[in-house]
Each structure stands twice: as structure tokens, then as C-alpha cells.
Scaffold this motif. Structure first.
Motif, PDB file in Angstrom:
ATOM      1  N   LYS A 145      -4.311  12.065   0.692  1.00 30.26           N
ATOM      2  CA  LYS A 145      -3.541  11.307   0.405  1.00 30.26           C
ATOM      3  C   LYS A 145      -2.665  10.845   1.025  1.00 30.26           C
ATOM      4  CE  LYS A 145       1.320  13.266  -1.516  1.00 30.26           C
ATOM      5  NZ  LYS A 145       2.226  14.084  -1.792  1.00 30.26           N
ATOM      6  N   PHE A 148      -4.113   7.369   1.172  1.00 31.92           N
ATOM      7  CA  PHE A 148      -4.405   6.398  -0.571  1.00 31.92           C
ATOM      8  C   PHE A 148      -2.476   6.012  -0.798  1.00 31.92           C
ATOM      9  CE2 PHE A 148      -2.361   6.916  -4.857  1.00 31.92           C
ATOM     10  CZ  PHE A 148      -3.085   6.976  -5.471  1.00 31.92           C
ATOM     11  N   LEU A 149      -2.011   6.448  -0.260  1.00 30.34           N
ATOM     12  CA  LEU A 149      -0.755   5.943  -0.041  1.00 30.34           C
ATOM     13  C   LEU A 149      -0.417   4.279   0.288  1.00 30.34           C
ATOM     14  CD1 LEU A 149       1.891   8.537   0.156  1.00 30.34           C
ATOM     15  CD2 LEU A 149       1.399   7.549  -1.708  1.00 30.34           C
ATOM     16  N   GLN A 150      -0.792   4.473   2.088  1.00 27.22           N
ATOM     17  CA  GLN A 150      -1.077   3.445   2.529  1.00 27.22           C
ATOM     18  C   GLN A 150      -1.565   2.335   1.454  1.00 27.22           C
ATOM     19  OE1 GLN A 150      -2.593   3.941   6.125  1.00 27.22           O
ATOM     20  NE2 GLN A 150      -1.012   5.328   7.325  1.00 27.22           N
ATOM     21  N   GLU A 151      -3.066   2.358   1.072  1.00 31.15           N
ATOM     22  CA  GLU A 151      -4.170   1.667   0.687  1.00 31.15           C
ATOM     23  C   GLU A 151      -3.004   0.831  -0.826  1.00 31.15           C
ATOM     24  OE1 GLU A 151      -7.563   3.243  -0.344  1.00 31.15           O
ATOM     25  OE2 GLU A 151      -8.282   3.078   1.697  1.00 31.15           O
ATOM     26  N   TYR A 152      -2.459   1.980  -1.536  1.00 29.57           N
ATOM     27  CA  TYR A 152      -2.041   1.475  -2.295  1.00 29.57           C
ATOM     28  C   TYR A 152      -0.631   0.878  -2.428  1.00 29.57           C
ATOM     29  CZ  TYR A 152       1.385   2.232  -6.630  1.00 29.57           C
ATOM     30  OH  TYR A 152       2.396   1.798  -7.661  1.00 29.57           O
ATOM     31  N   ARG A 153      -0.232   1.210  -1.345  1.00 25.95           N
ATOM     32  CA  ARG A 153       1.139  -0.214  -0.584  1.00 25.95           C
ATOM     33  C   ARG A 153       0.490  -1.479   0.010  1.00 25.95           C
ATOM     34  NH1 ARG A 153       2.942   4.314   2.924  1.00 25.95           N
ATOM     35  NH2 ARG A 153       4.305   5.001   1.760  1.00 25.95           N
ATOM     36  N   ARG A 155      -2.046  -2.931  -1.947  1.00 30.47           N
ATOM     37  CA  ARG A 155      -2.568  -3.229  -2.721  1.00 30.47           C
ATOM     38  C   ARG A 155      -1.966  -4.270  -3.567  1.00 30.47           C
ATOM     39  NH1 ARG A 155      -5.595   0.897  -3.961  1.00 30.47           N
ATOM     40  NH2 ARG A 155      -4.127   1.445  -5.296  1.00 30.47           N
ATOM     41  N   GLN A 156      -0.416  -3.525  -3.551  1.00 28.98           N
ATOM     42  CA  GLN A 156       0.997  -3.922  -4.435  1.00 28.98           C
ATOM     43  C   GLN A 156       1.360  -5.419  -3.805  1.00 28.98           C
ATOM     44  OE1 GLN A 156       2.227  -3.081  -7.118  1.00 28.98           O
ATOM     45  NE2 GLN A 156       0.522  -1.294  -7.158  1.00 28.98           N
ATOM     46  N   ASN A 184     -13.465   8.152  -8.790  1.00 28.64           N
ATOM     47  CA  ASN A 184     -12.486   8.662  -9.089  1.00 28.64           C
ATOM     48  C   ASN A 184     -13.223  10.178  -9.682  1.00 28.64           C
ATOM     49  OD1 ASN A 184     -10.509   7.829  -7.944  1.00 28.64           O
ATOM     50  ND2 ASN A 184      -9.486   6.340  -9.396  1.00 28.64           N
TER      51      ASN A 184
END
Length: 679
Positions: A145, A148-153, A155-156, A184
């Protein structure tokens, strides 16, 4: 299991019952004074009879042989009645409804509930592995988790930095979305498989019924159908075999009986010098003369009886003179003896029933070879023996009428006696008999003689007095055994009863007597029960459980339910009459009085005066007097505020008062495993 397995279980249970009957006959004859020893003896017998009852109940439910089932049911009724007798002895000895057998169960190496199966070392290692993998899975999920949050930031941040997108970038983005969706989906599937492997999620078909359970239910249905079929065949065979015996052996039986009675008449004439008096039909006819005796033995009995009568006449005069003196001397002595008299068990009604059933088992079934009776059908030879005796008793009635007339003719021919007119005695007491009948009719007057039971049943349903029971089993009332009951009593501390203790009392006082007519008629009679306890502890559930387990009808005579129904004194009398009439016709029946303290209010609150809650106060004692041992009707009251009632009249109505406490920690933990106990 097969029929052979249940037959073997029956043989083992009969051996245990036989040894238990021998031990009880030896120990109960001796008088005892030590109360601890007496309770230990009664409790040991009680526990062993409960074990035998459970085995016999299982055997009776599964065996399909009709003649065996009749014998097993007879023994089963005897065991149930003996359990209630022993319970009554323990109640009178300790003056409490709740008993604890911790030390006795420990001595007998028994557990108070079903034993937990031990697991192997491999199964234990597997459980530890599942717990450890679950812990690692939770840590890995948390780590993933965060990634995933690091990759999401990131990417944004890139999306906000890009202003113009070309075709190559668009194609790349589409590929990313598609590959992400595909990955997924794959990850989700793998995660579900991993959770099932770790034991965190159930398998896909977990909630569906397994084929093994379906097959077991199918076998049970087939066994029930086979039981019904064999019983029907057995009933048909009873009639056909009797008719067949009457055609073939009826004439021979009749001729043999006549020759036997003629021989008895002639021998009595030769021995006594006079012809005997023929027994009347009310006394049993010639059956009382030749009951398991030869004609020679009958003649010897006649001579012995004549000699005994002469001795008794001489002794009667002496006894009459001494009766008054003996009574006057014994009265003060008996009072002093009662104080020092040792305890002795009261005579049992059901021991004889169990002994008769046990002897029948030894004579008929213990050593019987049934290797050829694979379908477990009825035995025609046993039916012939039974019906031959029944046919003989029917023919004997006809032969007695003929032989009475023949004896009169013989007396006239041999002794030349004139037949004197017989006084009928119809005039004596004729008026008194009619008066007695009239008096009885007045007391037992039927107020609804012109109505059918169906119409009365419909009326009670429409009025809401006869209600539908909920499908609740007694086993649904979950509770834990009180393991420290005997220990606390040793230090003079009365333990709080557990829910399992309450369930046992409901089974003993409610379900067993209502489930068997013989047990209800001969066991210590309990007409009324009171379940007292706070709200939410299952009092109403226990009432419905009694009805569900016994198939009883439930009549609701609570104060709130009868308010405004059948008004007036005559209406109240009619309501009670209709309820009791339907309850007797459709027994077993349970009459439930919810919030029964309102019926015995010390002072009626102003808000409830219009409902007349005390309508049944004077009627309940009368209802209890009307109930007889053959009426399988139980009055059950439930209350959460017994202190609002008049204690004297309250306790006069209810024979047994059972306290239903709040569930303790063990009962809550057993009901909700894995959860902390609620405060």
C-alpha cells in the motif's frame, strides 16, 4: 451406520442397563444415614441412566425392526421415568432444583459436554503456519500500500508537468491502462487464492451443502420411510396371522379348553365332595384357575386354601382383641423412630418396567440369530405366539359361557339339586347410584356439548388464545456447564445456576413428561412451571422450545392477551372450559401465562385496571385441581418482576420455580467464539 451397528449398540446398552439394575437393587435396599454418601449414590445412578437414555434414544430413532422398536420404547419410557424419580429424590434430599456433579463426573472420567477431539502434530503445525502466513500477509499488504501511494503521487506529478501529448505518448498511455487493468485483475485473483491458502477466506463452495451431508440426509429419510413401511406391514400381519390361526387352530383350542375345565370339575368333585363354583366373568373366568398351572396344581391349591381358611378363622378372633392394644403402644414409639430412622429410597414405579423389558430382551433378542433377516422385517413366529394367547383368551370367554351352563346341568343330573332363583340385586342401591351419576354430571357439565373440537379450535385461533409456536429446538438455547458448582458448595457458597442447568431442568420437567404418556402418568407429576429472570434471557424461547420438541399446542393466557375477551364471570368460565377441553383433546398442550406476576398483583396499577389482570387468580388453582396424571397439560408462567406478586398465592400455583439468570462469561464466549465477553 448399518442396522447391524445399531443392533450392536442396543446389545451393549442393554448389558449396561442390566448391570446398573443389579447395582441399584443391591445399594438401595440398605438404609443409609450419611447425606453426602446418599447424594453421591443417587447422582451416580442419575448420570448412568442419562447415558443409557441417550444411547437408547439414538437406537430407537435408527432401528427399523418394528418389534424391536416396541420393546426399546417400553424400556426407554422406563429409563425416562427413573431419571425423573432420581431427580425428585435429589431435590427432596438437598431441597434445591440445581445439582452439580463435578467430582462425580471426574471420578467416572466423563466430561459434562461433548469431548473436544485432539489434533495431530501435523495439524497443529499447519494451524501455526496459517497464523504466521496471515501475519506476514498483513505486513506485506501494508508495504504494498505504501509503494502504491508513492507511485500514485509520482504519476500525478508527471501528469501535471506535461501540457502537450503526442500520438506516441497517447498510445503508450493506452498500453499502460490496459496492462494495469490486466495486472490488477490477475493480482486480485492471486490475492484471493493466497487468502484462501492462508485460511483467511473461505473456499468458493464453502456455504454450499457438501455431498456427504446430502447423502446422510438421504439415508435418514430412507430409514424413516422404511420404519413407517415396516410398522404398516407389522400391523397388517397382526390381523392376517390372527385370522389364519383362528381358522387352523381355533377349533382345537376350544376343545382343549373344554376338556381342561371338565377335568378340573371332576377332580374337584372327587377331592372335596362337591362341585366347585365357576368363577365369574368379572373375575376373569377360568383364566384365574389355570394361569400358568396344571390341573393337578389347581387341585392342590384348592385343598391348601381350605386349610388356610380354617386357620385364619381361628386367628381372626385373637387378632381383633390385640389390634387396639398394639396401636396404642406403637403410636408413641413410631414418633421417636421417625427422628432416628435412616434414609431409604422411595419405591419406584419404573424399575419393574425396566426389569420386564430387560427380561424380555434376554429371552427373545439377546441370543437370537438374525443373519438371514437383512431387511430387519418383523418376525412372524413371535406374532403367532402373541396372537395365539390373544385368541385363546377370546375363545375362553365363549367356552366359559358354555361350561357354566354345562356345570349347572351336571349339578342337576348328579346331585339332583334344584336351581334356586338368583337374586339380581338391582333394586339395592339403585337410587343412590342414580344420585351419584346426577351429581357427577352436575360437576362435569360440558358447556360446549353441541360443538365440535374443530369449531372450538378455530374460535381459539381467531381469539388469539391458541398461537403458533416458533420452530426452536432446546439445543438452540446455548449455555455452558458450571464447573465449580460442587466446589463452591463445599465451602458453603451457593453457586449461581448456569444456562445449561436451566436447559436440563426444562428437559426434565417439561419435555420428558409431555413427550411420553406413560412417563407423565407414573412419574412425579409436575403440573406447573415458573421461569423467573430478567428480560432478554430466553424465557419465552424456552416455552416455544418445549412446544417444538414435544409437538404441543401453545395456549396464551397472559393478562394482556385475554384482556377484553370473554367478558364477565360466565365468559371467563367459558374461556377456561374451552381451553381445557381443546387442550385435553389435542394433548400434549402448554398453557403459557406471560408476565404472570400481573395475575397475582399486590396492588393493580391505575393504568392496568381496565385490563383486569387478576382475572385468572382464583381460577388457576382450580385448573390445577382439574388436571389429572393422564392429562398431558403443562402450565408455564414467565415473569421478570416476581416481587410484584403476592408470594403466598404465587408459590401455591407454581410447583417448580426455575431461576433463569443472565449468561455468564463462559456461556457468552461459547455463543460468540473469538469475541470478548460483553459486560
Amino acid at each position: 451406520m448399518s442396522s447391524a451397528m445399531y443392533n450392536e449398540m442396543w446389545h451393549q446398552t442393554q448389558e449396561a442397563l442390566n448391570s446398573l439394575l443389579d447395582k441399584e437393587s443391591q445399594k438401595t435396599v440398605e438404609p443409609h444415614r450419611n447425606q453426602v454418601f446418599i447424594f453421591h449414590m443417587l447422582a451416580t445412578f442419575y448420570i448412568k441412566y442419562v447415558q443409557i437414555f441417550r444411547n437408547l434414544e439414538n437406537v430407537y430413532d435408527q432401528i427399523v425392526h418394528p418389534q424391536k422398536r416396541i420393546l426399546i420404547r417400553k424400556i426407554l419410557d422406563g429409563v425416562m421415568g427413573r431419571i425423573l424419580e432420581l431427580k425428585n429424590e435429589m431435590v427432596e434430599l438437598e431441597l434445591t432444583e440445581f445439582h452439580y456433579f463435578d467430582d462425580i463426573l471426574q471420578d467416572l472420567k466423563l466430561a459434562p459436554k461433548s469431548s473436544v477431539k485432539t489434533i495431530t502434530l501435523e495439524q497443529a503445525v499447519k494451524l501455526i503456519q496459517i497464523a504466521e502466513r496471515a501475519r506476514q500477509g498483513r505486513l506485506r499488504a501494508l508495504f504494498m500500500k505504501q509503494i502504491f501511494l508513492q507511485e500514485y503521487r509520482a504519476r500525478q506529478a508527471r501528469l501535471l508537468g506535461e501540457r502537450v501529448a503526442d500520438v506516441a505518448a497517447a498510445a503508450l498511455r493506452i498500453q499502460k491502462v490496459w496492462r494495469g487493468f490486466h495486472q490488477n485483475k490477475k493480482t486480485k485473483r492471486e490475492r484471493e487464492e493466497e487468502m484462501m491458502f492462508l485460511g483467511m477466506n473461505p473456499p468458493p463452495l464453502f456455504n454450499e451443502v457438501s455431498t456427504t451431508v446430502i447423502q446422510a440426509e438421504k439415508v435418514t429419510r430412507q430409514r424413516d420411510e422404511l420404519q413407517i413401511k415396516h410398522e404398516e406391514d407389522y400391523k397388517k400381519a397382526m390381523d392376517t396371522i390372527k385370522d389364519h390361526l383362528q381358522l387352523i387352530e381355533g377349533a382345537d383350542i376350544k376343545e382343549n379348553l373344554r376338556d381342561q375345565i371338565r377335568h378340573w370339575i371332576i377332580e374337584c368333585r372327587n377331592v372335596t365332595g362337591t362341585f366347585p363354583e365357576y368363577p365369574k366373568e368379572e373375575e376373569g373366568g377360568s383364566a384365574i384357575i389355570f394361569s400358568n398351572k396344571t390341573p393337578q396344581q389347581v387341585i392342590e391349591d384348592i385343598i391348601a386354601n381350605q386349610e388356610e381358611e380354617e386357620k385364619k378363622r381361628k386367628e381372626k378372633k385373637k387378632e381383633k382383641k390385640q389390634v387396639k392394644k398394639v396401636k396404642e403402644k406403637k403410636v408413641p414409639k413410631e414418633k421417636s423412630k421417625e427422628e432416628d430412622e435412616p434414609w431409604k429410597m422411595s419405591p419406584s414405579v419404573f424399575l419393574r418396567t425396566m426389569e420386564e423389558g430387560n427380561n424380555t430382551y434376554k429371552d427373545m433378542w439377546k441370543n437370537k440369530d438374525e443373519s438371514l433377516n437383512f431387511p430387519q422385517d418383523y418376525d412372524p413366529e413371535m406374532i403367532k405366539e402373541e396372537k395365539r394367547k390373544e385368541l385363546e383368551s377370546e375363545i375362553r370367554v365363549q367356552v366359559d359361557e358354555l361350561m357354566r351352563q354345562e356345570l349347572k346341568n351336571i349339578k342337576l343330573a348328579v346331585n339332583r339339586e334344584k336351581e334356586l332363583p338368583v337374586k339380581t340385586g338391582k333394586k339395592k342401591g339403585g337410587k343412590n347410584k342414580n344420585k351419584g351419576k346426577k351429581g357427577r354430571r352436575g360437576k362435569d357439565k360440558d358447556l360446549t356439548a353441541d360443538r365440535t373440537i374443530e369449531s372450538l379450535y378455530k374460535e381459539l385461533v381467531e381469539e388469539g388464545l391458541l398461537v403458533q409456536t416458533l420452530k426452536v429446538n432446546l439445543s438452540d438455547y446455548i449455555g455452558e456447564y458450571s464447573y465449580l458448582g460442587a466446589t463452591l458448595r463445599r465451602v458453603s457458597i451457593e453457586p449461581m445456576p448456569s444456562l445449561l442447568d436451566v436447559r436440563q431442568l426444562i428437559a426434565l420437567y417439561g419435555i420428558l413428561p409431555l413427550g411420553s404418556a406413560e412417563v407423565h402418568q407414573n412419574a412425579p407429576l409436575v403440573k406447573s412451571l415458573l421461569l423467573a429472570g430478567p428480560s432478554g434471557v430466553g424465557k419465552k424461547m424456552l416455552v416455544h422450545a418445549i412446544c417444538s420438541e414435544t409437538g404441543a399446542n401453545l395456549f396464551n393466557l397472559s393478562a394482556e392477551n385475554i384482556a377484553g375477551k370473554y367478558p364477565g364471570k360466565n365468559g371467563l368460565q367459558m374461556m377456561i372450559h374451552v381451553v381445557l377441553k381443546v387442550a385435553r383433546q389435542l394433548q400434549p398442550s402448554v398453557v403459557w401465562i406471560g408476565d404472570t406476576e400481573k395475575t397475582f398483583y399486590k396492588r393493580v396499577p391505575n393504568a392496568e385496571k381496565t385490563n383486569e389482570p387478576k382475572r385468572l387468580k382464583k381460577q388457576l388453582p382450580k385448573i390445577l385441581k382439574l388436571l389429572k396424571p393422564n392429562d398431558r397439560i403443562l402450565i408455564v408462567g414467565t415473569t421478570r418482576r416476581p416481587f410484584d406478586a403476592e408470594i403466598q398465592s404465587f408459590c401455591r400455583v407454581y410447583q417448580k420455580i426455575i431461576l433463569v439468570p443472565r449468561p455468564d462469561y463462559a456461556s457468552r464466549y461459547g455463543k460468540y467464539p473469538g469475541r470478548a465477553a460483553e459486560p
